[in-house]
Design a protein around this motif. Structure first.
Motif, PDB file in Angstrom:
ATOM      1  N   ARG A   1      42.161  36.655  10.039  1.00  0.00           N
ATOM      2  CA  ARG A   1      42.954  35.575   9.461  1.00  0.00           C
ATOM      3  C   ARG A   1      43.244  34.480  10.493  1.00  0.00           C
ATOM      4  NH1 ARG A   1      44.399  36.155   4.515  1.00  0.00           N
ATOM      5  NH2 ARG A   1      44.175  38.190   3.496  1.00  0.00           N
ATOM      6  N   ALA A   2      43.439  34.898  11.729  1.00  0.00           N
ATOM      7  CA  ALA A   2      43.671  33.905  12.779  1.00  0.00           C
ATOM      8  C   ALA A   2      42.437  33.012  12.949  1.00  0.00           C
ATOM      9  CB  ALA A   2      44.015  34.597  14.093  1.00  0.00           C
ATOM     10  N   LEU A   3      41.252  33.621  12.950  1.00  0.00           N
ATOM     11  CA  LEU A   3      40.025  32.832  13.103  1.00  0.00           C
ATOM     12  C   LEU A   3      39.816  31.896  11.920  1.00  0.00           C
ATOM     13  CD1 LEU A   3      37.651  32.854  15.300  1.00  0.00           C
ATOM     14  CD2 LEU A   3      39.531  34.468  15.586  1.00  0.00           C
ATOM     15  N   ALA A   4      40.143  32.373  10.724  1.00  0.00           N
ATOM     16  CA  ALA A   4      39.994  31.520   9.545  1.00  0.00           C
ATOM     17  C   ALA A   4      40.966  30.335   9.615  1.00  0.00           C
ATOM     18  CB  ALA A   4      40.226  32.333   8.278  1.00  0.00           C
ATOM     19  N   ASP A   5      42.202  30.587  10.082  1.00  0.00           N
ATOM     20  CA  ASP A   5      43.163  29.489  10.261  1.00  0.00           C
ATOM     21  C   ASP A   5      42.647  28.488  11.296  1.00  0.00           C
ATOM     22  OD1 ASP A   5      44.803  30.754   8.449  1.00  0.00           O
ATOM     23  OD2 ASP A   5      46.186  31.562   9.970  1.00  0.00           O
ATOM     24  N   PHE A   6      42.143  29.023  12.395  1.00  0.00           N
ATOM     25  CA  PHE A   6      41.585  28.153  13.438  1.00  0.00           C
ATOM     26  C   PHE A   6      40.447  27.298  12.886  1.00  0.00           C
ATOM     27  CE2 PHE A   6      38.088  27.446  16.390  1.00  0.00           C
ATOM     28  CZ  PHE A   6      38.705  26.727  17.399  1.00  0.00           C
ATOM     29  N   SER A   7      39.602  27.904  12.074  1.00  0.00           N
ATOM     30  CA  SER A   7      38.418  27.194  11.577  1.00  0.00           C
ATOM     31  C   SER A   7      38.804  25.960  10.771  1.00  0.00           C
ATOM     32  CB  SER A   7      37.542  28.131  10.746  1.00  0.00           C
ATOM     33  OG  SER A   7      38.141  28.427   9.500  1.00  0.00           O
ATOM     34  N   LEU A   8      39.841  26.079   9.944  1.00  0.00           N
ATOM     35  CA  LEU A   8      40.269  24.923   9.161  1.00  0.00           C
ATOM     36  C   LEU A   8      40.890  23.850  10.055  1.00  0.00           C
ATOM     37  CD1 LEU A   8      41.809  26.317   5.856  1.00  0.00           C
ATOM     38  CD2 LEU A   8      39.580  25.271   6.220  1.00  0.00           C
ATOM     39  N   ALA A   9      41.693  24.295  11.013  1.00  0.00           N
ATOM     40  CA  ALA A   9      42.308  23.332  11.929  1.00  0.00           C
ATOM     41  C   ALA A   9      41.227  22.611  12.735  1.00  0.00           C
ATOM     42  CB  ALA A   9      43.294  24.037  12.861  1.00  0.00           C
ATOM     43  N   TYR A  10      40.228  23.359  13.176  1.00  0.00           N
ATOM     44  CA  TYR A  10      39.190  22.720  13.983  1.00  0.00           C
ATOM     45  C   TYR A  10      38.262  21.862  13.120  1.00  0.00           C
ATOM     46  CZ  TYR A  10      36.464  21.692  18.034  1.00  0.00           C
ATOM     47  OH  TYR A  10      35.873  20.995  19.068  1.00  0.00           O
ATOM     48  N   ALA A  11      38.083  22.230  11.858  1.00  0.00           N
ATOM     49  CA  ALA A  11      37.299  21.388  10.955  1.00  0.00           C
ATOM     50  C   ALA A  11      37.954  20.017  10.811  1.00  0.00           C
ATOM     51  CB  ALA A  11      37.147  22.058   9.590  1.00  0.00           C
TER      52      ALA A  11
ATOM     53  N   ALA B   1      33.593  26.663   8.182  1.00  0.00           N
ATOM     54  CA  ALA B   1      34.593  25.830   7.509  1.00  0.00           C
ATOM     55  C   ALA B   1      34.088  24.403   7.325  1.00  0.00           C
ATOM     56  CB  ALA B   1      35.898  25.837   8.300  1.00  0.00           C
ATOM     57  N   VAL B   2      33.463  23.843   8.355  1.00  0.00           N
ATOM     58  CA  VAL B   2      32.944  22.478   8.253  1.00  0.00           C
ATOM     59  C   VAL B   2      31.887  22.392   7.156  1.00  0.00           C
ATOM     60  CG1 VAL B   2      31.620  20.690   9.453  1.00  0.00           C
ATOM     61  CG2 VAL B   2      33.475  21.880  10.644  1.00  0.00           C
ATOM     62  N   ALA B   3      30.972  23.367   7.125  1.00  0.00           N
ATOM     63  CA  ALA B   3      29.927  23.364   6.096  1.00  0.00           C
ATOM     64  C   ALA B   3      30.524  23.507   4.702  1.00  0.00           C
ATOM     65  CB  ALA B   3      28.927  24.487   6.365  1.00  0.00           C
ATOM     66  N   ALA B   4      31.483  24.411   4.556  1.00  0.00           N
ATOM     67  CA  ALA B   4      32.090  24.644   3.240  1.00  0.00           C
ATOM     68  C   ALA B   4      32.791  23.385   2.731  1.00  0.00           C
ATOM     69  CB  ALA B   4      33.065  25.809   3.316  1.00  0.00           C
ATOM     70  N   LEU B   5      33.576  22.754   3.580  1.00  0.00           N
ATOM     71  CA  LEU B   5      34.290  21.549   3.170  1.00  0.00           C
ATOM     72  C   LEU B   5      33.318  20.417   2.842  1.00  0.00           C
ATOM     73  CD1 LEU B   5      37.183  21.670   5.790  1.00  0.00           C
ATOM     74  CD2 LEU B   5      37.396  22.099   3.336  1.00  0.00           C
ATOM     75  N   GLN B   6      32.280  20.287   3.651  1.00  0.00           N
ATOM     76  CA  GLN B   6      31.288  19.242   3.399  1.00  0.00           C
ATOM     77  C   GLN B   6      30.561  19.472   2.081  1.00  0.00           C
ATOM     78  OE1 GLN B   6      28.833  17.831   6.751  1.00  0.00           O
ATOM     79  NE2 GLN B   6      27.049  18.260   5.474  1.00  0.00           N
TER      80      GLN B   6
ATOM     81  N   MET C   1      23.514  12.841  14.537  1.00  0.00           N
ATOM     82  CA  MET C   1      24.887  13.349  14.536  1.00  0.00           C
ATOM     83  C   MET C   1      25.757  12.606  13.535  1.00  0.00           C
ATOM     84  SD  MET C   1      25.693  14.047  18.581  1.00  0.00           S
ATOM     85  CE  MET C   1      27.330  14.686  18.221  1.00  0.00           C
ATOM     86  N   ALA C   2      25.448  11.327  13.308  1.00  0.00           N
ATOM     87  CA  ALA C   2      26.260  10.508  12.396  1.00  0.00           C
ATOM     88  C   ALA C   2      25.948  10.782  10.936  1.00  0.00           C
ATOM     89  CB  ALA C   2      26.044   9.027  12.708  1.00  0.00           C
ATOM     90  N   ALA C   3      24.983  11.665  10.656  1.00  0.00           N
ATOM     91  CA  ALA C   3      24.569  11.912   9.274  1.00  0.00           C
ATOM     92  C   ALA C   3      25.625  12.638   8.459  1.00  0.00           C
ATOM     93  CB  ALA C   3      23.261  12.708   9.257  1.00  0.00           C
ATOM     94  N   SER C   4      26.432  13.502   9.090  1.00  0.00           N
ATOM     95  CA  SER C   4      27.431  14.285   8.357  1.00  0.00           C
ATOM     96  C   SER C   4      28.358  14.968   9.356  1.00  0.00           C
ATOM     97  CB  SER C   4      26.756  15.352   7.487  1.00  0.00           C
ATOM     98  OG  SER C   4      26.172  16.363   8.299  1.00  0.00           O
ATOM     99  N   PRO C   5      29.535  15.440   8.912  1.00  0.00           N
ATOM    100  CA  PRO C   5      30.419  16.192   9.818  1.00  0.00           C
ATOM    101  C   PRO C   5      29.749  17.444  10.378  1.00  0.00           C
ATOM    102  CG  PRO C   5      31.638  15.468   7.886  1.00  0.00           C
ATOM    103  CD  PRO C   5      30.188  15.156   7.615  1.00  0.00           C
ATOM    104  N   PHE C   6      28.932  18.122   9.564  1.00  0.00           N
ATOM    105  CA  PHE C   6      28.267  19.327  10.062  1.00  0.00           C
ATOM    106  C   PHE C   6      27.223  18.964  11.110  1.00  0.00           C
ATOM    107  CE2 PHE C   6      25.166  22.824   9.907  1.00  0.00           C
ATOM    108  CZ  PHE C   6      26.019  23.897  10.120  1.00  0.00           C
TER     109      PHE C   6
ATOM    110  N   ASP D   1      26.452  28.417  21.469  1.00  0.00           N
ATOM    111  CA  ASP D   1      26.392  27.394  20.415  1.00  0.00           C
ATOM    112  C   ASP D   1      26.142  28.093  19.083  1.00  0.00           C
ATOM    113  OD1 ASP D   1      26.356  24.954  19.149  1.00  0.00           O
ATOM    114  OD2 ASP D   1      24.293  24.461  19.720  1.00  0.00           O
ATOM    115  N   ALA D   2      27.052  29.006  18.724  1.00  0.00           N
ATOM    116  CA  ALA D   2      26.807  29.924  17.602  1.00  0.00           C
ATOM    117  C   ALA D   2      27.183  29.324  16.252  1.00  0.00           C
ATOM    118  CB  ALA D   2      27.574  31.235  17.830  1.00  0.00           C
ATOM    119  N   HIS D   3      26.695  28.118  15.955  1.00  0.00           N
ATOM    120  CA  HIS D   3      26.947  27.572  14.621  1.00  0.00           C
ATOM    121  C   HIS D   3      25.931  28.151  13.632  1.00  0.00           C
ATOM    122  CE1 HIS D   3      23.516  24.811  14.664  1.00  0.00           C
ATOM    123  NE2 HIS D   3      23.891  24.359  15.847  1.00  0.00           N
ATOM    124  N   LEU D   4      26.165  27.927  12.353  1.00  0.00           N
ATOM    125  CA  LEU D   4      25.404  28.591  11.289  1.00  0.00           C
ATOM    126  C   LEU D   4      23.902  28.382  11.379  1.00  0.00           C
ATOM    127  CD1 LEU D   4      27.668  27.897   8.180  1.00  0.00           C
ATOM    128  CD2 LEU D   4      27.140  30.143   9.161  1.00  0.00           C
ATOM    129  N   LEU D   5      23.459  27.203  11.819  1.00  0.00           N
ATOM    130  CA  LEU D   5      22.026  26.933  11.841  1.00  0.00           C
ATOM    131  C   LEU D   5      21.344  27.452  13.094  1.00  0.00           C
ATOM    132  CD1 LEU D   5      21.573  23.455  10.129  1.00  0.00           C
ATOM    133  CD2 LEU D   5      21.076  25.734   9.253  1.00  0.00           C
TER     134      LEU D   5
END
Length: 446
Positions: A411-421, A135-140, A58-63, A92-96
């Motif tokens: 747009r609301a979900l995209a805003d949420f994604s950045l805030a949660y990232a 959002a987390v993956a994109a920023l990372q 888990m400590a390897a990266s934010p993602f 647990d619907a994350h990208l991976l």
């Protein structure tokens, strides 16, 4: 039975309780539990020697932190208002947790492929988990915030437009809906197709026969045994015949009759404890080597411990007291097609487990190396797959009516994604600080 117009009315009424634009807000409550404390509570019932491996991963990266912190995000989502529009959540619907795998007909499909946390709940929880992971993956990966926002927007938009399309189809048409791997080429930009084709070719090679070469060595008696690689792969001490017989009998009883007949054609050869993933590390997980016609005809099954879903504390009780059955039934309900060896059983100490093939042409994307355009395409594909999964179990007409034809929800979900990232980055830093202070022990690089 309600009519489509009545179902749509229910969806539109949900907008009054939870406006679509309200999903864009994320402000941590003053009562928010400490993320490290949440993780430590989970660790209490895990194998002590593997908990540092989990923290190290888990400590390897934010993602990587987000992947392992499903329990943290579950508590956060439960603190928000929800629509009451229920589906069988992946949980647990994350990208991976999306990828390709083989159907029983040996067709490669793209779908949700992890159901450890599955439970009925409000549809938007899965969509928010997906958007946040984008959002987390994109920023990372180095994308600026506007590009990360666009990638998350693509996932939400794809979910919404797919759900609206499925709302207009009949029941059987929705049930038979699937995403064949052959369709994926048209969904990505031409310059990314070579990479996609390599991923699909690699998945097609991931079979029990390939795993036999990778995970086993000759046993000296003309057969094979699992090769040890501690702490990631450790052979189980010899099982007595009574214990082994009970394990297989319990698992066998969860299969349909024709699949029991197939399983009976295999004989036990070896078993080992195996470490998998990030969030699952520390739970009991094993692989079993079976042999069919001869040593060149292997079947390698994975046995994963099924513990209560991280969502269970915030939602109505599961209909299945057996956690393995909860996972299996949720997967069968949600996926377009499921592993023929998917089943469950109760193990020693009354722990619950589910079974599946270790490798059945399974493949996942390398999210952490994606270009911005490829990540956006992949996010769009995952949004489509998630909507298809939700449409099988939930009221797709009501959900589509709630989402509407505008991009307000997207747009609301995209805003949420950045805030949660940003929240995830803070939590990730908190884990690092806890490790540095010696509050918890991590084993990096394992």
């Amino acid at each position: 039975m309600t009519t489509p117009s009545e179902r749509a009315g229910r969806g539109r009424a949900a907008r009054k309780r939870v406006p679509r634009s309200s999903h864009g807000r994320w402000i941590a409550s003053s009562q928010r539990p400490d993320p490290v404390t949440v993780l430590e509570r989970q660790a209490a019932d895990r194998l002590p020697d593997l908990v540092p491996v989990r923290y190290g991963r888990m400590a390897a990266s934010p993602f990587a932190f987000l992947r392992g912190a499903a329990a943290v995000m579950a508590a956060d989502l439960a603190a928000t208002r929800n629509t009451g529009l229920t589906v069988q959540l992946c949980g647990d619907a994350h990208l991976l947790n999306f990828g390709v795998y083989a159907s029983p007909e040996r067709t490669l499909l793209f779908d949700v492929n992890d159901f450890d946390e599955t439970l009925p709940g409000p549809f938007e929880w899965d969509v928010k988990r997906l958007a946040a992971s984008v959002a987390v993956a994109a920023l990372q990966n180095g994308s600026p915030r506007p590009k990360a926002h666009r990638a998350a927007l693509a996932a939400a938009e794809s979910y919404r437009t797919t759900m609206r399309r499925l709302a207009g189809l009949g029941e059987l048409a929705v049930w038979y809906e699937r995403i064949d791997a052959g369709e994926l080429t048209a969904l990505v930009r031409p310059r990314e197709r070579d990479r996609l084709n390599r991923t699909l070719a690699k998945a097609r090679r991931r079979t029990s026969l390939q795993a036999l070469d990778k995970l086993t060595v000759p046993d000296g008696d003309g057969g094979r045994r699992i090769a040890e690689d501690p702490p990631l792969l450790e052979r189980v001490p010899d099982l007595d015949r009574v214990t082994l017989g009970k394990i297989f009998s319990d698992y066998r009883s969860s299969l349909s009759e024709e699949r029991r007949a197939l399983l009976d054609r295999y004989r036990f050869r070896d078993a080992a404890r195996k470490v998998v993933g990030v969030g699952s590390v520390g739970t009991r997980c094993f692989v079993v080597l079976l042999e069919g016609r001869d040593e060149t005809d292997p079947l390698i099954l994975q046995i994963k411990e099924a513990v209560p879903s991280v969502l269970e504390a915030y939602l109505p009780p599961t209909a299945y007291p057996h956690q393995g059955r909860r996972v299996v039934c949720g997967q069968r309900l949600t996926q377009a097609a499921s592993d023929i060896f998917l089943g469950w059983m109760t193990g020693p100490e009354q722990r619950h487990f589910y079974w599946r093939q270790l490798r059945d042409m399974k493949g996942s994307a390398e999210v952490e190396t994606m270009t911005p355009s490829l990540l956006r395409d992949y996010a769009r594909l995952c949004g489509r797959a998630l909507a298809r999964a939700h449409a099988r179990s939930g009221d797709r007409v009501a959900i589509a009516a709630y989402l509407g034809s505008s991009d307000v929800f997207d747009r609301a979900l995209a805003d949420f994604s950045l805030a949660y990232a940003s929240q995830n980055a803070d939590d990730y830093a908190g884990l690092g600080a806890a490790i540095a202070a010696g509050m918890i022990t991590a084993a990096p690089g394992v």
